[in-house]
Design an enzyme around this catalytic site. Structure first.
Site, short mmCIF file in Angstrom:
data_model
loop_
_atom_site.label_atom_id
_atom_site.label_comp_id
_atom_site.label_asym_id
_atom_site.label_seq_id
_atom_site.Cartn_x
_atom_site.Cartn_y
_atom_site.Cartn_z
N CYS A 138 0.72 -1.15 0.11
CA CYS A 138 -0.06 -0.03 0.08
C CYS A 138 0.64 1.22 0.22
O CYS A 138 1.92 1.13 0.37
CB CYS A 138 -0.68 0.04 1.33
SG CYS A 138 -1.91 -1.25 1.31
N ASN B 270 -0.40 0.50 5.83
CA ASN B 270 0.55 -0.18 5.01
C ASN B 270 1.18 -0.90 5.80
O ASN B 270 1.75 -0.67 6.82
CB ASN B 270 1.30 1.02 4.38
CG ASN B 270 2.56 0.29 3.49
OD1 ASN B 270 3.45 1.06 3.22
ND2 ASN B 270 2.12 -0.80 3.06
N GLY B 271 1.25 -2.21 5.59
CA GLY B 271 1.62 -3.34 6.33
C GLY B 271 1.13 -4.75 6.58
O GLY B 271 -0.23 -4.61 6.04
N GLY C 218 0.48 0.50 -5.20
CA GLY C 218 -0.73 -0.47 -4.99
C GLY C 218 -1.55 0.02 -6.22
O GLY C 218 -2.00 1.30 -6.10
N TYR D 208 13.56 -2.19 -4.39
CA TYR D 208 12.78 -2.08 -5.32
C TYR D 208 11.79 -1.30 -5.39
O TYR D 208 11.27 -0.70 -6.07
CB TYR D 208 12.55 -3.67 -5.56
CG TYR D 208 11.22 -3.93 -6.32
CD1 TYR D 208 11.47 -3.80 -7.85
CD2 TYR D 208 10.03 -4.40 -5.95
CE1 TYR D 208 10.55 -4.05 -8.69
CE2 TYR D 208 9.03 -4.63 -6.73
CZ TYR D 208 9.15 -4.58 -8.10
OH TYR D 208 8.20 -4.68 -8.88
#
Ligand code: SF4
Length: 483
Positions: free
Chosen positions: A9, A109-110, A35, A249
């Protein structure tokens, strides 16, 4: 990366700006790479909250008219790729809920790793969950907290969570940005005039001409009040475990994450690769786009010229239909095409950021040889991927990771390359100017910073089929009497 792993996310939030919804839209647009399944914005005007969420890309979910309806000078936004919970409108964020003390909105996020324990416990006490995400758990904990003060309730609730969570949270009083005590996922603080901003990556600040202030620290919540900013620490750990793969990345090279600039780190990865195994060759070629910075670093360090030997199409949708089973490699060809004049009769160093399953790389190597490459030397700008990630990155199970199931010699043979070298873990940390106490390297080292009781606790990690149809939900919350 030639094979997709996905970040879960992207987050954005802004306080005290008359164009909050529009700036959040721009911020989410810039974070779209984190996302692509759903996008949402919740805004607040006094005690009134408005939400618009939908399936698809930011540009598809929001129109000018929609943004105009998202009134208020505060906003939080989210772009999602599902790692727990299905890819469905019901799981799109930010979550906006009303409870006995008013409304609250959360974007996460996570991945939490004690989801099942917490959810079972809450359900046994009568909680009814609206979504299948781990993120909703925080809302239930907040609603059940005996603390009347929102910040005390939040602190108490956060201390029950285990796992990776960067969050932006809003209610009728505050906009809050926070990171879990290990700081696994990033979150930065920015400023535009008198307005404060939270974002997963600082490229979202650049787009709205805001300045970078600092990273939100692990275990810290930064609270934007109506008239001031406050920092509170809710959880302490003796180490950090920031996801090193953000630097390899996920994050854009023009971003700062964890207080570090991504581009120099990525260039250093290439330099370290070249130092670890000097190799004679004629040309350095990147697998575009994510490996370009590492390939630049490799070329600069080795003195071997870099050229654009592979062209990537940017117009491929999330899925496509192969016209016939007999047309093998069609997918790889749609995405990548070799440049024969660069490759023909050349000894080629190919730089990629990682190998997950190895299927796409095998096709790319075959393609390079067909285009005339005399030798193909594959250099991977991260160590061998040997374990899945449980902290918010969609990775296949261990048995599908080529690095977990094959020796280096077997991988080399499988990919049909002349030589193969992965960056060492020490080289990775050196390139990122970090230590084992600062970064999570679990997917490469197997040393998970947080222990768990079983894979079932993470929910389904498999990629869900995305419904191509668009769905939208628009909600307006007026202050209720019992708030
Ligand atoms: S396991 Fe790998 S991808 Fe997951 S948080 Fe750790 S470093 Fe990042």
């Amino acid at each position: 990366m030639s094979e997709a792993t996905h970040e879960a996310c992207g987050l954005f939030a802004i306080a005290d700006h008359p164009e909050a919804s529009h700036l959040t839209y721009l911020g989410l647009y810039t974070l779209q790479h984190r996302g692509q399944e759903s996008a949402g914005i919740v805004t607040a005007e006094g005690e009134h909250a408005s939400s618009h969420i939908g399936m698809g890309l930011v540009a598809d979910v929001f129109e000018e008219e929609t943004l105009g309806k998202l009134r208020g000078n505060r906003a939080i936004g989210h772009v999602r790729y599902s790692t727990t919970g299905s890819s469905d409108i019901i799981n799109a964020q930010p979550i906006l809920c009303e409870y006995r003390r008013g409304w609250v909105s959360v974007a996460h996020n996570g991945n939490l790793i004690n989801t099942m324990e917490l959810r079972s416990d809450l359900e046994s006490k009568g909680s009814i969950f609206r979504t299948t995400t781990d993120s909703e758990i925080l809302i239930h904990l907040l609603a059940r907290s005996p603390h009347v003060d929102f910040l005390d309730a939040l602190e108490e609730s956060l201390n029950k969570l285990r796992g990776a969570y960067s969050m932006v949270i809003m209610n009728d009083q505050y906009v809050i940005g926070l990171r879990d005590p290990l700081g696994i996922r990033p979150l930065s603080l920015g400023r535009k005039g008198d307005s404060y901003i939270f974002c997963s990556e600082t490229c979202a600040l650049d787009i709205i001409e805001a300045e970078y202030v600092r990273t939100v620290e692990p275990g810290e919540m930064v609270i934007i009040h109506k008239d001031r900013i406050e920092s509170r620490f809710f959880g302490k750990e003796t180490r950090k475990a920031q996801c090193i793969f953000e630097l390899v990345y996920f994050s854009r090279p023009d971003s700062i994450v964890f207080g570090k600039r991504v581009h120099p780190a990525r260039e250093n990865l290439g330099r370290e690769l070249a130092r670890e195994l000097p190799t004679e060759a004629d040309v350095v070629v990147a697998i575009p786009d994510s490996s370009i910075c590492s390939a630049v670093g490799y070329s600069l360090e080795s003195g071997i010229p870099m050229q654009q030997g592979i062209i990537r199409s940017h117009y491929i949708g999330r899925t496509f239909i192969e016209p016939s089973q007999s047309i093998r490699d069609f997918g790889a060809k749609l995405k990548y095409n070799p440049v024969r004049s660069v490759l023909n009769d050349k000894r080629v160093i190919v730089v990629d950021d990682s190998i997950v399953r190895g299927t796409t790389m095998r096709k790319i190597v075959k393609m390079l040889r067909k285009a005339g490459a005399a030798e193909v030397h594959l250099r991977i700008a991260s160590p061998v991927w040997i374990e899945p990630c449980y902290y918010g990155v969609d990775t296949p199970e261990r048995g599908k990771l080529i690095g977990a199931t094959h020796s280096l010699e077997e991988i080399k043979k499988h990919l049909r390359v002349d030589s193969l070298h992965y960056l060492s873990i020490e080289g990775l940390l050196k390139a990122c100017e970090g230590t084992h106490e600062e970064f999570c390297t679990a997917c490469f080292s197997g040393k998970y910073p947080l222990k768990w009781n079983g894979a079932h606790q993470f929910g389904s990690l498999s990629k869900k089929v995305v419904d191509a149809e668009k769905h939208y939900v628009h909600i307006d919350v007026e202050p209720s009497d019992n708030a």
